[in-house]
Scaffold this motif. Structure first.
Motif, short mmCIF file in Angstrom:
data_model
loop_
_atom_site.label_atom_id
_atom_site.label_comp_id
_atom_site.label_asym_id
_atom_site.label_seq_id
_atom_site.Cartn_x
_atom_site.Cartn_y
_atom_site.Cartn_z
N PRO A 99 3.16 -8.15 3.67
CA PRO A 99 1.75 -8.52 3.86
C PRO A 99 1.09 -7.78 5.02
N GLY A 100 1.84 -7.58 6.12
CA GLY A 100 1.29 -6.86 7.25
C GLY A 100 0.97 -5.42 6.91
N ARG A 101 1.88 -4.76 6.22
CA ARG A 101 1.64 -3.37 5.82
C ARG A 101 0.46 -3.28 4.86
N SER A 102 0.35 -4.24 3.96
CA SER A 102 -0.77 -4.23 3.02
C SER A 102 -2.10 -4.40 3.75
N LEU A 103 -2.08 -5.23 4.80
CA LEU A 103 -3.30 -5.43 5.59
C LEU A 103 -3.70 -4.13 6.30
N LEU A 104 -2.73 -3.46 6.89
CA LEU A 104 -3.01 -2.18 7.56
C LEU A 104 -3.55 -1.15 6.56
N ALA A 105 -2.92 -1.09 5.40
CA ALA A 105 -3.35 -0.12 4.39
C ALA A 105 -4.78 -0.37 3.95
N GLY A 106 -5.14 -1.65 3.80
CA GLY A 106 -6.49 -1.97 3.36
C GLY A 106 -7.54 -1.73 4.42
N VAL A 107 -7.23 -2.08 5.66
CA VAL A 107 -8.21 -1.97 6.74
C VAL A 107 -8.48 -0.51 7.10
N TYR A 108 -7.40 0.29 7.20
CA TYR A 108 -7.56 1.67 7.68
C TYR A 108 -7.49 2.71 6.58
N ASP A 109 -7.39 2.27 5.33
CA ASP A 109 -7.33 3.19 4.20
C ASP A 109 -6.15 4.16 4.35
N LEU A 110 -4.95 3.59 4.60
CA LEU A 110 -3.73 4.36 4.81
C LEU A 110 -2.78 4.17 3.65
N ASP A 111 -1.91 5.15 3.45
CA ASP A 111 -0.83 4.99 2.50
C ASP A 111 0.27 5.99 2.84
N GLY A 112 1.39 5.86 2.16
CA GLY A 112 2.48 6.82 2.29
C GLY A 112 3.00 7.00 3.69
N GLU A 113 3.18 8.26 4.09
CA GLU A 113 3.79 8.59 5.37
C GLU A 113 2.95 8.12 6.55
N LEU A 115 1.02 5.48 6.78
CA LEU A 115 1.24 4.05 6.94
C LEU A 115 2.61 3.78 7.57
N ASP A 116 3.63 4.51 7.13
CA ASP A 116 4.97 4.34 7.70
C ASP A 116 4.99 4.66 9.19
N ARG A 117 4.27 5.69 9.58
CA ARG A 117 4.27 6.08 11.00
C ARG A 117 3.54 5.05 11.86
N VAL A 118 2.42 4.52 11.36
CA VAL A 118 1.72 3.47 12.10
C VAL A 118 2.62 2.25 12.27
N CYS A 119 3.31 1.85 11.21
CA CYS A 119 4.20 0.68 11.28
C CYS A 119 5.37 0.93 12.23
N ALA A 120 5.89 2.15 12.24
CA ALA A 120 6.99 2.47 13.15
C ALA A 120 6.56 2.31 14.60
N TYR A 121 5.36 2.79 14.92
CA TYR A 121 4.84 2.59 16.29
C TYR A 121 4.79 1.10 16.63
N LEU A 122 4.28 0.29 15.72
CA LEU A 122 4.14 -1.14 15.99
C LEU A 122 5.49 -1.80 16.25
N LEU A 123 6.48 -1.46 15.45
CA LEU A 123 7.79 -2.09 15.61
C LEU A 123 8.45 -1.71 16.93
N TRP A 124 8.26 -0.48 17.36
CA TRP A 124 8.88 -0.05 18.61
C TRP A 124 8.07 -0.43 19.84
N LEU A 125 6.79 -0.66 19.66
CA LEU A 125 5.96 -1.11 20.79
C LEU A 125 6.11 -2.60 21.08
#
Length: 416
Positions: A99-113, A115-125
């Motif tokens: 659900p969190g990734r879907s929210l990010l994808a919808g808000v910022y119009d992201l997909d694929g790589e 989206l993965d990089r944004v989520c990686a930053y969040l998990l490590w931060l």
């Protein structure tokens, strides 16, 4: 006035040291391959992270105001630790669940790589939130004891450690995620440990104990509105980026806004230190306090204009920050527009200080909500008119702060 200046100038340098760390993050990102995309991805990730990190922005004011007895210190510290854990869990949920990734994808119009990089930053931060809350709490106690010189020294240590770990990660060939997040966490731990050492050596509770029977309900009534204010500040950039992400040259505009906004934070943070000024000194001697704030607002704005209008600014961005040619010009235009921000922030924080000392912080929360609402409406209008570029986004942010300042001014007038 001399006493106010002696108290304030170390805090002003503290804000400078904290924001310079962000400038070196930008400098590091700008030296990775595909720097424009890297800057934009980190801008989106950090803006999302700060939606939850902003819950800790007023931790220092909470410890300054309530940690004035053994009982108050214990209660405030437990309260803060709980808030830090909850904020970390929220970041992990956004970056690590479907659900969190879907929210990010919808808000910022992201997909694929991307989206993965944004989520990686969040998990490590996310783990850095635990450390951030603790070190802000210690800072608040040192400010309470008027040990602002030590606060500056500690934040300088944070800056030096950040730079050192960024250089280490980049030199060793770590990826951007590990370099940026590792530097932030490691520098935070160093700052926290050193702060505890200074507190043990220098800090003492006030002679006149206060808040000897404080409850969690009282802490919550104070903290929720100011936390909402911080969250609303953090929402401002994601709201803008969500609209800008749908414009032509979206990543160039977001990267330029990231650099321009972060550069303006050098001066905004100096203005933000007036919150600690009011909590420490209270509401006496109002004429001198207002005069001092006017002088500082003029000085901060003049310094920002000097950099924005001289070739020094171009060299700083081009050399220190590694500004890309496509990003450099719009970033400079954003900085010039943002020169109006320090005066707005000082004016707003005058009323913030009064509301915090009187423990009537609901007006701050309302002001934050109206600021974000104004930003969203202006951004939507400019987007529909096809006028939303880096300049329109910067002006939109200023409009939101103006509405917030007018709101908290009205709240103080109602108290009187």
């Amino acid at each position: 006035m001399r006493e106010y200046w002696q108290f304030y100038w170390p805090l002003m340098l503290t804000g400078l040291a904290m924001v310079l760390a962000v400038q070196f993050q930008n400098a590091t990102l700008a030296r990775f391959p595909d720097a424009v995309t890297e800057l934009a991805v980190f801008a989106i990730a950090l803006s999302t992270f700060m939606l939850f990190g902003a819950t800790l922005n007023f931790t220092g004011q909470l410890s300054n105001l309530f940690a004035r007895s053994d009982h108050g210190t214990r209660k405030a510290h437990r309260f803060l630790t709980t808030v830090s854990v909850l904020a970390m869990l929220c970041v992990l949920a956004v970056g690590g669940t479907t659900p969190g990734r879907s929210l990010l994808a919808g808000v910022y119009d992201l997909d694929g790589e991307l989206l993965d990089r944004v989520c990686a930053y969040l998990l490590w931060l996310a783990p850095s939130l635990l450390v951030t809350g603790q070190r802000f709490f210690v800072n608040g106690q040192l400010v309470q004891a008027r040990l602002t010189g030590w606060v500056t020294a500690l934040n300088t240590l944070f800056l030096v450690c950040t730079i050192a770990f960024l250089l280490l990660g980049f030199t060793l060939g770590w990826g951007a995620v590990y370099t940026l997040c590792g530097a932030q966490f490691a520098a935070g731990v160093m700052h926290w440990v050193a702060g505890i050492a200074v507190r043990r050596a220098r800090y003492a509770l006030p002679e006149e104990r206060e808040h000897t029977a404080i409850s969690y309900a009282e802490l919550t009534r104070f903290f929720l509105p100011v936390t909402w204010t911080g969250v609303m500040f953090a929402v401002s950039r994601p709201v803008l980026y969500a609209f800008v992400a749908r414009t032509p040259e979206a990543f160039v505009n977001i990267a330029a806004l990231r650099i321009g906004f972060d550069f303006s934070m050098l001066f905004q943070q100096a203005a933000n230190q007036f919150r600690s000024f009011w909590v420490t000194y209270g509401l006496g001697d109002m004429v001198a306090k207002r005069r001092f704030m006017r002088y500082m607002a003029l000085g901060i704005t003049a310094a920002m204009l000097l950099l924005a209008l001289t070739p020094a600014n171009t060299r700083i961005l081009a050399n220190l920050l590694g500004g890309q040619p496509s990003v450099l010009r719009p970033a400079l235009e954003v900085i010039l527009i943002m020169c109006a921000l320090p005066t707005l922030i000082v004016w707003r924080n005058y009323y913030h200080g009064i509301l915090m000392v009187r423990q009537r912080t609901n007006g701050m929360a309302v002001g934050g909500v109206l600021r974000v609402g104004c930003i969203a409406l202006l951004a939507q209008a400019l987007f529909l008119l096809d006028l939303l570029d880096h300049r329109g986004a910067a002006l939109t942010l200023l409009g939101g702060f103006l509405v917030e300042a007018l709101t908290v001014a009205a709240a103080v007038r109602r108290l009187r």
